[in-house]
Design an enzyme around this catalytic site. Structure first.
Site, PDB file in Angstrom:
ATOM      1  N   HIS A 186       2.596   3.248  -9.181  1.00 52.19           N
ATOM      2  CA  HIS A 186       2.416   1.815  -9.469  1.00 52.19           C
ATOM      3  C   HIS A 186       3.626   1.255 -10.221  1.00 52.19           C
ATOM      4  CE1 HIS A 186      -1.486   2.100  -7.802  1.00 52.19           C
ATOM      5  NE2 HIS A 186      -2.049   2.750  -8.802  1.00 52.19           N
ATOM      6  N   THR A 193     -10.703  -7.287  -4.767  1.00 54.33           N
ATOM      7  CA  THR A 193     -12.053  -7.276  -5.349  1.00 54.33           C
ATOM      8  C   THR A 193     -12.700  -5.890  -5.181  1.00 54.33           C
ATOM      9  OG1 THR A 193     -12.794  -8.256  -3.252  1.00 54.33           O
ATOM     10  CG2 THR A 193     -12.603  -9.745  -5.128  1.00 54.33           C
ATOM     11  N   ASP A 223       0.835  -1.201   0.000  1.00 60.76           N
ATOM     12  CA  ASP A 223       0.000   0.000   0.000  1.00 60.76           C
ATOM     13  C   ASP A 223       0.874   1.257   0.000  1.00 60.76           C
ATOM     14  OD1 ASP A 223      -2.332   1.422  -0.062  1.00 60.76           O
ATOM     15  OD2 ASP A 223      -2.752   1.219   2.087  1.00 60.76           O
ATOM     16  N   LEU A 274      10.797 -20.383  -4.548  1.00 59.52           N
ATOM     17  CA  LEU A 274       9.705 -19.621  -3.933  1.00 59.52           C
ATOM     18  C   LEU A 274       8.407 -19.810  -4.726  1.00 59.52           C
ATOM     19  CD1 LEU A 274       8.849 -17.164  -1.990  1.00 59.52           C
ATOM     20  CD2 LEU A 274       9.384 -15.721  -3.956  1.00 59.52           C
ATOM     21  N   ASN A 287       1.332   3.361  -3.036  1.00 57.25           N
ATOM     22  CA  ASN A 287       1.844   3.781  -4.353  1.00 57.25           C
ATOM     23  C   ASN A 287       1.330   5.161  -4.751  1.00 57.25           C
ATOM     24  OD1 ASN A 287       2.946   1.250  -4.456  1.00 57.25           O
ATOM     25  ND2 ASN A 287       1.656   0.488  -6.117  1.00 57.25           N
TER      26      ASN A 287
HETATM   27  C1  IPE Z   1      -1.440   0.131  -3.493  1.00 58.49           C
HETATM   28  O1  IPE Z   1      -1.190   1.475  -3.490  1.00 58.49           O
HETATM   29  C2  IPE Z   1      -1.384  -0.459  -4.868  1.00 58.49           C
HETATM   30  C3  IPE Z   1      -2.590  -1.126  -5.379  1.00 58.49           C
HETATM   31  C4  IPE Z   1      -3.778  -1.203  -4.809  1.00 58.49           C
HETATM   32  C5  IPE Z   1      -2.446  -1.748  -6.675  1.00 58.49           C
HETATM   33  P1  IPE Z   1      -2.412   2.478  -3.522  1.00 58.49           P
HETATM   34  O2  IPE Z   1      -2.772   2.728  -4.945  1.00 58.49           O
HETATM   35  O3  IPE Z   1      -3.501   1.998  -2.634  1.00 58.49           O
HETATM   36  O4  IPE Z   1      -1.733   3.791  -2.915  1.00 58.49           O
HETATM   37  P2  IPE Z   1      -2.403   4.862  -1.947  1.00 58.49           P
HETATM   38  O5  IPE Z   1      -3.007   4.141  -0.783  1.00 58.49           O
HETATM   39  O6  IPE Z   1      -3.415   5.615  -2.745  1.00 58.49           O
HETATM   40  O7  IPE Z   1      -1.234   5.732  -1.530  1.00 58.49           O
HETATM   41 MG    MG Z   2      -4.099   2.364  -0.693  1.00 57.04          MG
END
Ligand code: IPE
Ligand code: MG
Length: 220
Positions: free
Chosen positions: A19, A48, A2, A113, A4
């Site tokens: 991302h 989901t 979490d 792995l 990104n």
């Molecule tokens: C997580 O980062 C990545 C995915 C869900 C693919 P976020 O996109 O949730 O990043 P924030 O929480 O908005 O910073």
């Molecule tokens: Mg997030």
């Protein structure tokens, strides 16, 4: 994984850049886990609930998953990593379904792995689908126990989670591994996923190694 979006926002970049950077860390952490001899690593890639994001962001993430799965066989081979899908494949775009099937087939002989990619994954959804399989099999209630239910999950041989790490500062499970994380040790870090490097992964594993795991029993 979490954080990104916030990582990108802090740099005045579009969320998509977060991302892209996050994917680099995912590969680095998978490699680190493989090098350490960890047998199972599960990455929460797309839940989901993530379909609620803008069409643009969902499209970008699906595109990223598509190109990654298409191009990374060499990476998986070099690191002896077997790829598995955790999640409902039927709810994914057909090109991604094809990519996942191919990646699972192409990496099935690699025995270092096991990297489970949670895509279109929800912990409750996995349990709901397992219950459906059980009901459809017409089995008697006497046959049902923990091991039996585990076998009906998306990856029957996936063991219970030992350690669950959440980056990005939120302290919740967000529907991740609801069945397998029953006795997982939890680590929450404020580090945003694109800033989560091998060094912190090792620190988190060392923290896990210091935990006293009693599984409900009283220490002797
Ligand atoms: C997580 O980062 C990545 C995915 C869900 C693919 P976020 O996109 O949730 O990043 P924030 O929480 O908005 O910073
Ligand atoms: Mg997030």
């Amino acid at each position: 994984m979490d954080g990104n979006g916030r990582w990108a926002k802090n740099r005045n970049l579009p969320r998509t850049n977060g991302h892209l950077e996050g994917l680099k860390r995912a590969k680095e952490i998978a490699k680190a886990a493989a090098d350490m001899g960890i047998k199972y690593l599960t990455l929460y890639v797309f839940s989901t609930e993530n379909w609620k994001r803008t069409q643009q962001e969902v499209g970008f993430l699906m595109g990223l998953i598509h190109t990654h799965l298409r191009q990374e066989l060499k990476f998986y081979k070099e690191n002896n990593i077997r790829v598995r899908l955790l999640g409902d494949i039927t709810g994914l775009p057909s090109d991604i379904q094809t990519d996942i099937t191919a990646a699972q087939n192409d990496t099935r002989v690699f025995n270092g792995l096991t990297l489970s990619l949670a895509i279109n994954y929800g912990g409750r959804d996995e349990i709901v689908r397992a219950v459906k399989k059980i009901v459809d099999s017409g089995c008697k209630s006497d046959a049902i126990n923990d091991a039996f239910i585990s076998e009906k999950m998306d990856i029957p041989e996936l063991p219970d989670a030992d350690l669950l790490i959440r980056t990005g500062g939120e302290k919740r499970l967000s529907n991740f591994l609801m069945w397998h994380a029953a006795y997982a040790e939890l680590v929450f870090t404020d580090t945003l996923w694109p800033d989560y490097f091998e060094k912190e992964f090792i620190i988190n594993i060392e923290e896990f190694q210091k935990r006293s795991r009693r599984f409900g029993a009283v220490p002797v």
